[in-house]
Design a protein around this motif. Structure first.
Motif, PDB file in Angstrom:
ATOM      1  N   MET A   1       0.762  -1.055  -0.047  1.00 21.62           N
ATOM      2  CA  MET A   1       0.006   0.003  -0.021  1.00 21.62           C
ATOM      3  C   MET A   1       0.728   1.147   0.025  1.00 21.62           C
ATOM      4  N   ALA A   2       0.912   1.711  -0.957  1.00 26.20           N
ATOM      5  CA  ALA A   2       1.978   2.866  -1.250  1.00 26.20           C
ATOM      6  C   ALA A   2       1.568   4.240  -0.526  1.00 26.20           C
ATOM      7  N   ALA A   3       2.613   5.014   0.043  1.00 26.70           N
ATOM      8  CA  ALA A   3       2.211   6.167   0.806  1.00 26.70           C
ATOM      9  C   ALA A   3       1.483   7.258  -0.313  1.00 26.70           C
ATOM     10  N   GLN A   4       1.825   7.270  -1.629  1.00 29.57           N
ATOM     11  CA  GLN A   4       1.117   8.194  -2.351  1.00 29.57           C
ATOM     12  C   GLN A   4      -0.472   8.008  -2.475  1.00 29.57           C
ATOM     13  N   ALA A   5      -0.964   7.022  -1.983  1.00 26.66           N
ATOM     14  CA  ALA A   5      -2.275   6.587  -2.261  1.00 26.66           C
ATOM     15  C   ALA A   5      -3.214   7.343  -1.217  1.00 26.66           C
ATOM     16  N   VAL A   6      -2.287   8.098  -0.155  1.00 25.18           N
ATOM     17  CA  VAL A   6      -2.940   8.711   0.730  1.00 25.18           C
ATOM     18  C   VAL A   6      -3.773   9.953   0.092  1.00 25.18           C
ATOM     19  N   GLU A   7      -5.233  10.043   0.039  1.00 28.29           N
ATOM     20  CA  GLU A   7      -5.849  11.232  -0.347  1.00 28.29           C
ATOM     21  C   GLU A   7      -6.945  11.726   0.365  1.00 28.29           C
ATOM     22  N   PRO A   8      -7.055  12.769   0.721  1.00 28.62           N
ATOM     23  CA  PRO A   8      -8.070  13.266   1.742  1.00 28.62           C
ATOM     24  C   PRO A   8      -9.713  12.742   1.371  1.00 28.62           C
ATOM     25  N   GLY A   9     -10.155  12.240   2.224  1.00 30.67           N
ATOM     26  CA  GLY A   9     -11.690  11.539   1.742  1.00 30.67           C
ATOM     27  C   GLY A   9     -11.725  10.293   1.259  1.00 30.67           C
ATOM     28  N   ARG A  10     -10.689   9.695   1.107  1.00 25.68           N
ATOM     29  CA  ARG A  10     -10.679   8.335   0.537  1.00 25.68           C
ATOM     30  C   ARG A  10     -10.359   7.317   1.488  1.00 25.68           C
ATOM     31  N   TRP A  11      -9.674   7.841   2.754  1.00 29.23           N
ATOM     32  CA  TRP A  11      -9.151   6.748   3.741  1.00 29.23           C
ATOM     33  C   TRP A  11      -9.933   6.446   4.997  1.00 29.23           C
ATOM     34  N   GLN A  12     -10.513   5.395   5.244  1.00 28.94           N
ATOM     35  CA  GLN A  12     -10.948   5.149   6.687  1.00 28.94           C
ATOM     36  C   GLN A  12      -9.871   4.799   7.601  1.00 28.94           C
ATOM     37  N   VAL A  13      -9.769   5.845   8.517  1.00 25.64           N
ATOM     38  CA  VAL A  13      -9.013   5.489   9.506  1.00 25.64           C
ATOM     39  C   VAL A  13      -9.635   5.437  10.932  1.00 25.64           C
ATOM     40  N   GLY A  14      -8.982   4.308  11.742  1.00 25.76           N
ATOM     41  CA  GLY A  14      -9.588   3.951  12.991  1.00 25.76           C
ATOM     42  C   GLY A  14      -8.637   4.217  13.963  1.00 25.76           C
ATOM     43  N   PHE A  15      -9.405   4.477  15.179  1.00 26.59           N
ATOM     44  CA  PHE A  15      -8.748   4.625  16.486  1.00 26.59           C
ATOM     45  C   PHE A  15      -9.397   3.884  17.528  1.00 26.59           C
ATOM     46  N   VAL A  16      -8.699   2.959  17.954  1.00 24.71           N
ATOM     47  CA  VAL A  16      -9.006   2.074  19.333  1.00 24.71           C
ATOM     48  C   VAL A  16      -8.517   2.765  20.582  1.00 24.71           C
ATOM     49  N   GLY A  17      -9.343   3.365  21.120  1.00 23.28           N
ATOM     50  CA  GLY A  17      -9.071   4.031  22.341  1.00 23.28           C
ATOM     51  C   GLY A  17      -9.224   5.395  22.001  1.00 23.28           C
ATOM     52  N   ALA A  18      -9.741   6.370  22.877  1.00 22.69           N
ATOM     53  CA  ALA A  18     -10.136   7.498  22.480  1.00 22.69           C
ATOM     54  C   ALA A  18      -9.527   8.713  23.667  1.00 22.69           C
ATOM     55  N   GLY A  19      -8.512   8.455  24.172  1.00 28.73           N
ATOM     56  CA  GLY A  19      -7.698   9.175  25.106  1.00 28.73           C
ATOM     57  C   GLY A  19      -7.125  10.519  24.250  1.00 28.73           C
TER      58      GLY A  19
END
Length: 276
Positions: A1-19
C-alpha cells in the motif's frame, strides 16, 4: 500500500482508544486535510471521551472489532496494560490489508506481533504531548512485516501532528527520555527563567509569556536554520556582555550535566518499564 495513495476523503482511519493522544492525532489529520472527519471511526468502552471525537465530526462506536472491520489503517491508543486484551479481541478480524499502529508506551513490536495474526503489518509510534498542538516530536519503528511504503504512509500522516522520524526500536526508550519526559524538563526550565525575571521585578504573567515565546523562537531557529545549538549560543554571546555572564552562572549551577542526567534517568526508567 503505497504512501502516495493517501488522498483526503478516501481513507477510513480507525482509533481503538479515545484518550488525549488519539484525539491529538485525529485533530492533526483532520485539520491538515489528510483525512475527512467522517472517515474516522473511534472506539472506546464508554462515551466519556468519545464526545470529543463527535465534536470533530468523527464516527464513534463501543466496538473495537467494528473499527478493524471498517478501517484499513488503525491506531491503537489504549493504555499499555489494556492493549494485550484488546489485540486478542480484534485479532480474528485482522487481515493482510491492515496497517496497525501502536502508540501504547512500553509495548514492544515483538509483543504486538505475537498477539496478532502472522505477517501482520505493525508499526510502533512514540509520540509526545505537544502533538496536542500539532508540534509533536515522534519516532516510529517498523515491525518485521512492515515495509518502506507503510513507514512512508504513516510518516506522511503523522507529520500533520509534528515531526516524525523512523528509528530502530532500541532508540524508542531514548526518545521517551529526551522528548516524552523532555516536555516536563523544558517546562521546568521555562518556569525557572520566568522566576528569574520575577525576582528582578517583572510581573509573573508577562515573565511566563516571554519565557515561553523565547523557547518557541529558539526552537524554530534551530529547526529552520539547521544550526547546532552551540552556534546559536555563540551568536548571542558578545565579549563581556550579559549572555556570557548568565551562561557562566548556568555552568556553575551544573545545568548541562543535570539535563544530561535527567534524559539518561528517564530513558533508563523507560527501558525498565518496557521490560516489565
Amino acid at each position: 500500500m503505497a504512501a502516495q495513495a493517501v488522498e483526503p476523503g478516501r481513507w477510513q482511519v480507525g482509533f481503538v482508544g479515545a484518550g488525549r493522544m488519539a484525539e491529538a492525532i485525529a485533530q492533526g489529520l483532520i485539520r491538515a486535510g489528510k483525512v475527512e472527519a467522517r472517515h474516522v471511526l473511534v472506539s472506546a468502552p464508554t462515551d466519556r471521551n468519545l464526545c470529543h471525537f463527535r465534536a470533530l465530526g468523527c464516527r464513534t462506536t463501543h466496538s473495537n472489532r467494528e473499527v478493524l472491520e471498517s478501517c484499513l489503517l488503525v491506531f491503537f491508543a489504549t493504555k499499555p496494560h489494556i492493549l494485550p486484551a484488546v489485540l486478542a479481541e480484534v485479532a480474528p478480524v485482522v487481515t493482510s490489508k491492515h496497517i496497525l499502529v501502536s502508540v501504547a508506551a512500553g509495548v514492544p513490536l515483538s509483543t504486538l506481533e505475537e498477539l496478532l495474526p502472522p505477517a501482520s503489518r505493525v508499526l510502533r509510534v512514540s509520540p509526545n504531548l505537544p502533538c496536542v498542538v500539532q508540534e509533536g516530536a515522534m519516532v516510529l519503528s517498523r515491525g518485521r512485516h512492515a515495509g518502506s511504503s507503510e513507514v512512508e504512509l504513516v510518516q506522511t500522516l503523522l507529520e500533520a501532528c509534528g515531526q516524525c522520524e523512523e528509528v530502530p526500536e532500541a532508540q524508542v526508550d531514548v526518545h521517551t527520555g529526551l522528548s516524552g519526559s523532555g516536555v516536563a524538563f523544558v517546562s521546568l526550565f521555562s518556569e525557572a527563567l520566568a522566576d528569574g525575571a520575577v525576582k528582578m521585578g517583572m510581573p509573573s504573567c508577562l515573565a511566563h509569556r516571554i519565557a515561553a515565546q523565547t523557547l518557541l523562537g529558539t526552537a524554530k531557529m534551530l529547526l529552520q536554520k539547521g544550526q547546532h545549538p552551540a552556534q546559536l549560543r555563540a551568536d548571542v554571546c558578545t565579549p563581556g556582555g550579559t549572555t556570557i555572564y548568565g551562561l557562566h552562572a548556568l555552568e556553575q549551577g551544573g545545568l548541562r550535566a543535570a539535563a544530561m542526567s535527567a534524559v539518561e534517568a528517564a530513558a533508563c526508567r523507560a527501558k525498565e518499564l518496557s521490560r516489565k
